[in-house]
Design a protein around this motif. Structure first.
Motif, PDB file in Angstrom:
ATOM      1  N   CYS A 198      -9.605   7.653   0.440  1.00  0.00           N
ATOM      2  CA  CYS A 198     -10.957   7.879  -0.064  1.00  0.00           C
ATOM      3  C   CYS A 198     -12.015   7.026   0.586  1.00  0.00           C
ATOM      4  CB  CYS A 198     -11.010   7.627  -1.573  1.00  0.00           C
ATOM      5  SG  CYS A 198     -10.730   5.881  -2.001  1.00  0.00           S
ATOM      6  N   CYS A 199     -11.570   5.913   1.184  1.00  0.00           N
ATOM      7  CA  CYS A 199     -12.560   4.853   1.418  1.00  0.00           C
ATOM      8  C   CYS A 199     -12.370   4.142   2.750  1.00  0.00           C
ATOM      9  CB  CYS A 199     -12.503   3.826   0.292  1.00  0.00           C
ATOM     10  SG  CYS A 199     -12.496   4.539  -1.364  1.00  0.00           S
ATOM     11  N   ALA A 200     -12.100   4.882   3.812  1.00  0.00           N
ATOM     12  CA  ALA A 200     -11.970   4.244   5.130  1.00  0.00           C
ATOM     13  C   ALA A 200     -13.270   3.525   5.477  1.00  0.00           C
ATOM     14  CB  ALA A 200     -11.630   5.304   6.164  1.00  0.00           C
ATOM     15  N   PRO A 201     -13.202   2.358   6.121  1.00  0.00           N
ATOM     16  CA  PRO A 201     -12.025   1.750   6.759  1.00  0.00           C
ATOM     17  C   PRO A 201     -11.294   0.743   5.880  1.00  0.00           C
ATOM     18  CG  PRO A 201     -13.961   0.549   7.430  1.00  0.00           C
ATOM     19  CD  PRO A 201     -14.439   1.624   6.486  1.00  0.00           C
ATOM     20  N   PHE A 202     -11.553   0.752   4.584  1.00  0.00           N
ATOM     21  CA  PHE A 202     -10.880  -0.210   3.715  1.00  0.00           C
ATOM     22  C   PHE A 202      -9.400   0.156   3.585  1.00  0.00           C
ATOM     23  CE2 PHE A 202     -15.353  -0.219   2.445  1.00  0.00           C
ATOM     24  CZ  PHE A 202     -15.644  -1.565   2.638  1.00  0.00           C
ATOM     25  N   SER A 203      -8.564  -0.863   3.516  1.00  0.00           N
ATOM     26  CA  SER A 203      -7.116  -0.641   3.544  1.00  0.00           C
ATOM     27  C   SER A 203      -6.412  -1.489   2.488  1.00  0.00           C
ATOM     28  CB  SER A 203      -6.560  -0.970   4.928  1.00  0.00           C
ATOM     29  OG  SER A 203      -6.757  -2.352   5.229  1.00  0.00           O
ATOM     30  N   PHE A 204      -5.120  -1.243   2.359  1.00  0.00           N
ATOM     31  CA  PHE A 204      -4.281  -1.991   1.419  1.00  0.00           C
ATOM     32  C   PHE A 204      -2.941  -2.292   2.084  1.00  0.00           C
ATOM     33  CE2 PHE A 204      -3.243   2.431   0.804  1.00  0.00           C
ATOM     34  CZ  PHE A 204      -1.857   2.445   0.658  1.00  0.00           C
ATOM     35  N   ALA A 205      -2.203  -3.238   1.504  1.00  0.00           N
ATOM     36  CA  ALA A 205      -0.883  -3.607   2.021  1.00  0.00           C
ATOM     37  C   ALA A 205       0.071  -3.861   0.855  1.00  0.00           C
ATOM     38  CB  ALA A 205      -0.966  -4.839   2.902  1.00  0.00           C
ATOM     39  N   VAL A 206       1.345  -3.539   1.072  1.00  0.00           N
ATOM     40  CA  VAL A 206       2.402  -3.769   0.086  1.00  0.00           C
ATOM     41  C   VAL A 206       3.526  -4.545   0.775  1.00  0.00           C
ATOM     42  CG1 VAL A 206       4.106  -2.731  -1.453  1.00  0.00           C
ATOM     43  CG2 VAL A 206       1.864  -1.646  -1.159  1.00  0.00           C
ATOM     44  N   SER A 207       3.972  -5.628   0.163  1.00  0.00           N
ATOM     45  CA  SER A 207       5.098  -6.391   0.707  1.00  0.00           C
ATOM     46  C   SER A 207       6.185  -6.548  -0.348  1.00  0.00           C
ATOM     47  CB  SER A 207       4.649  -7.771   1.199  1.00  0.00           C
ATOM     48  OG  SER A 207       4.172  -8.551   0.124  1.00  0.00           O
ATOM     49  N   SER A 208       7.427  -6.604   0.121  1.00  0.00           N
ATOM     50  CA  SER A 208       8.590  -6.733  -0.768  1.00  0.00           C
ATOM     51  C   SER A 208       9.561  -7.736  -0.173  1.00  0.00           C
ATOM     52  CB  SER A 208       9.306  -5.388  -0.941  1.00  0.00           C
ATOM     53  OG  SER A 208       8.408  -4.375  -1.338  1.00  0.00           O
ATOM     54  N   LYS A 246       4.148  -7.726  -3.794  1.00  0.00           N
ATOM     55  CA  LYS A 246       2.734  -8.094  -3.772  1.00  0.00           C
ATOM     56  C   LYS A 246       1.915  -6.950  -3.179  1.00  0.00           C
ATOM     57  CE  LYS A 246      -0.456 -11.822  -2.669  1.00  0.00           C
ATOM     58  NZ  LYS A 246      -0.625 -13.170  -2.084  1.00  0.00           N
ATOM     59  N   PHE A 247       0.819  -6.645  -3.867  1.00  0.00           N
ATOM     60  CA  PHE A 247      -0.149  -5.644  -3.396  1.00  0.00           C
ATOM     61  C   PHE A 247      -1.468  -6.356  -3.133  1.00  0.00           C
ATOM     62  CE2 PHE A 247      -3.794  -2.980  -4.241  1.00  0.00           C
ATOM     63  CZ  PHE A 247      -3.519  -1.824  -3.524  1.00  0.00           C
ATOM     64  N   THR A 248      -2.092  -6.096  -1.983  1.00  0.00           N
ATOM     65  CA  THR A 248      -3.411  -6.640  -1.661  1.00  0.00           C
ATOM     66  C   THR A 248      -4.241  -5.558  -0.986  1.00  0.00           C
ATOM     67  OG1 THR A 248      -2.672  -7.429   0.505  1.00  0.00           O
ATOM     68  CG2 THR A 248      -2.515  -8.975  -1.331  1.00  0.00           C
ATOM     69  N   ASP A 249      -5.548  -5.697  -1.060  1.00  0.00           N
ATOM     70  CA  ASP A 249      -6.411  -4.814  -0.272  1.00  0.00           C
ATOM     71  C   ASP A 249      -7.606  -5.587   0.255  1.00  0.00           C
ATOM     72  OD1 ASP A 249      -8.327  -4.971  -2.284  1.00  0.00           O
ATOM     73  OD2 ASP A 249      -8.090  -2.898  -2.943  1.00  0.00           O
ATOM     74  N   THR A 250      -8.382  -4.922   1.080  1.00  0.00           N
ATOM     75  CA  THR A 250      -9.498  -5.598   1.735  1.00  0.00           C
ATOM     76  C   THR A 250     -10.690  -5.804   0.809  1.00  0.00           C
ATOM     77  OG1 THR A 250     -10.098  -3.426   2.631  1.00  0.00           O
ATOM     78  CG2 THR A 250      -8.894  -4.917   4.081  1.00  0.00           C
ATOM     79  N   PHE A 251     -10.606  -5.339  -0.436  1.00  0.00           N
ATOM     80  CA  PHE A 251     -11.592  -5.687  -1.462  1.00  0.00           C
ATOM     81  C   PHE A 251     -11.188  -6.988  -2.176  1.00  0.00           C
ATOM     82  CE2 PHE A 251     -12.092  -1.017  -1.224  1.00  0.00           C
ATOM     83  CZ  PHE A 251     -13.444  -0.942  -0.943  1.00  0.00           C
ATOM     84  N   THR A 252     -10.151  -7.649  -1.696  1.00  0.00           N
ATOM     85  CA  THR A 252      -9.577  -8.897  -2.251  1.00  0.00           C
ATOM     86  C   THR A 252      -8.917  -8.693  -3.608  1.00  0.00           C
ATOM     87  OG1 THR A 252     -11.574  -9.717  -3.372  1.00  0.00           O
ATOM     88  CG2 THR A 252     -11.316 -10.255  -1.015  1.00  0.00           C
ATOM     89  N   VAL A 253      -8.555  -7.462  -3.906  1.00  0.00           N
ATOM     90  CA  VAL A 253      -7.798  -7.179  -5.130  1.00  0.00           C
ATOM     91  C   VAL A 253      -6.324  -7.456  -4.862  1.00  0.00           C
ATOM     92  CG1 VAL A 253      -7.007  -5.310  -6.643  1.00  0.00           C
ATOM     93  CG2 VAL A 253      -9.423  -5.538  -6.095  1.00  0.00           C
ATOM     94  N   THR A 254      -5.640  -8.061  -5.819  1.00  0.00           N
ATOM     95  CA  THR A 254      -4.212  -8.351  -5.668  1.00  0.00           C
ATOM     96  C   THR A 254      -3.450  -7.953  -6.932  1.00  0.00           C
ATOM     97  OG1 THR A 254      -4.383 -10.595  -6.540  1.00  0.00           O
ATOM     98  CG2 THR A 254      -4.699 -10.314  -4.163  1.00  0.00           C
ATOM     99  N   GLU A 255      -2.169  -7.748  -6.742  1.00  0.00           N
ATOM    100  CA  GLU A 255      -1.220  -7.497  -7.842  1.00  0.00           C
ATOM    101  C   GLU A 255       0.125  -8.026  -7.389  1.00  0.00           C
ATOM    102  OE1 GLU A 255       2.208  -5.494  -9.595  1.00  0.00           O
ATOM    103  OE2 GLU A 255       1.462  -5.211  -7.559  1.00  0.00           O
ATOM    104  N   SER A 256       0.907  -8.569  -8.323  1.00  0.00           N
ATOM    105  CA  SER A 256       2.219  -9.105  -7.955  1.00  0.00           C
ATOM    106  C   SER A 256       3.199  -8.915  -9.108  1.00  0.00           C
ATOM    107  CB  SER A 256       2.132 -10.587  -7.584  1.00  0.00           C
ATOM    108  OG  SER A 256       1.683 -11.337  -8.691  1.00  0.00           O
TER     109      SER A 256
END
Length: 271
Positions: free
Chosen positions: A130-140, A180-190
């Motif tokens: 919905c919102c390029a160029p903003f992105s997110f990342a998931v790590s395990s 851990k979930f992060t995105d370029t809006f500085t939102v995080t979840e873990s």
């Protein structure tokens, strides 16, 4: 003439005596009986080998009209969150068990506890649809330090000192995962999972008795510890919230060699 007859009689008697000696029954000593190994008895041992396995950690969320994510972001997060972690390491530990031999069949119960050494991680990222160029990342991250098994064994004595067997039962390990979930809006979840899993294991092996109660073995085991799941609501997006679901499973192949020592047990005589 009398001397001649006496000489002839002496020769004849000597010949008859020799023939009688040749015809007399001959007796030989029976061979000694050699001991044959019997697998019945309690044993302890140690093993060392290697494991190679994989885990499939997942991270997903759900759409909510009052939540943080657009509807198109939910499947994108699930796709990136479906990850693969591979691991290989040295493994080793201690074994104890008991065997019962019935003719050529051997039935047993065996338990062991080993250093497992499963450890690995994965990371993925994507652009928000919905919102390029903003992105997110998931790590395990996934790990399991130890593994215990409780298994039955059923085998066939191919030779008195050589046992071929199949084995299967329960596999137990503490599986640990961090997400851990992060995105370029500085939102995080873990989130984290700490779960002592009870799964299953099955395999085959061969064991050879080398004398004095000692035996050498080689063994293959497949281990499936199943899947653990946890949920999280700690997304740092102010009043906007989304529920995350995380899960992990773990499977491994183990090849190892070992040495066992059997206490007592019957010895069967054989020629």
């Amino acid at each position: 003439m009398k001397k001649f007859l006496l000489a002839v009689a002496s020769v004849v008697l000597g010949t008859v005596s020799a023939m009688a000696a040749d015809l007399a029954p001959q007796y030989t000593k029976a061979p000694a009986m050699a001991p044959s190994y019997n697998w019945t008895g309690f044993y302890v041992g140690a093993n060392v080998g290697g494991q190679w396995g994989s885990a499939d950690p997942t991270t997903s969320t759900v759409f909510s009209p009052t939540g943080y994510f657009a509807a198109s972001s939910v499947p994108a997060i699930a796709a990136v969150g479906a990850q693969k972690v591979n691991s290989s390491s040295v493994t080793g530990g201690l074994t104890a068990g008991y065997n019962w031999q019935v003719n050529q069949a051997v039935f047993g119960l065996e338990g062991d506890i080993n250093y497992f050494g499963f450890k690995g991680g994965a990371t993925g990222s994507a652009v928000y649809p919905c919102c390029a160029p903003f992105s997110f990342a998931v790590s395990s991250q996934v790990s399991a330090d130890w593994l215990a098994t409780i298994r039955g064994r059923i085998g066939f004595v191919a030779t008195p000192n050589w046992l071929i067997y199949a084995t299967g039962g329960a596999a137990i390990a503490e599986v640990r995962s961090n997400f851990k979930f992060t995105d370029t809006f500085t939102v995080t979840e873990s989130a984290a999972i700490r779960d002592t899993r009870v799964g299953w294991t099955a395999g085959v092996g061969s064991e050879h008795a080398i004398g004095g109660g000692w035996s050498l073995k080689a063994e293959y085991l497949y281990v499936d510890l199943g899947r653990s799941t946890a949920t999280s609501t700690n997304l740092t997006a102010g009043a906007l919230q989304n529920v995350f679901t995380h899960s992990v499973d773990l499977k491994s192949n183990i090849v190892r060699v070992g040495v066992n020592y059997k206490f007592g047990g019957p010895v069967v005589a054989r020629y």
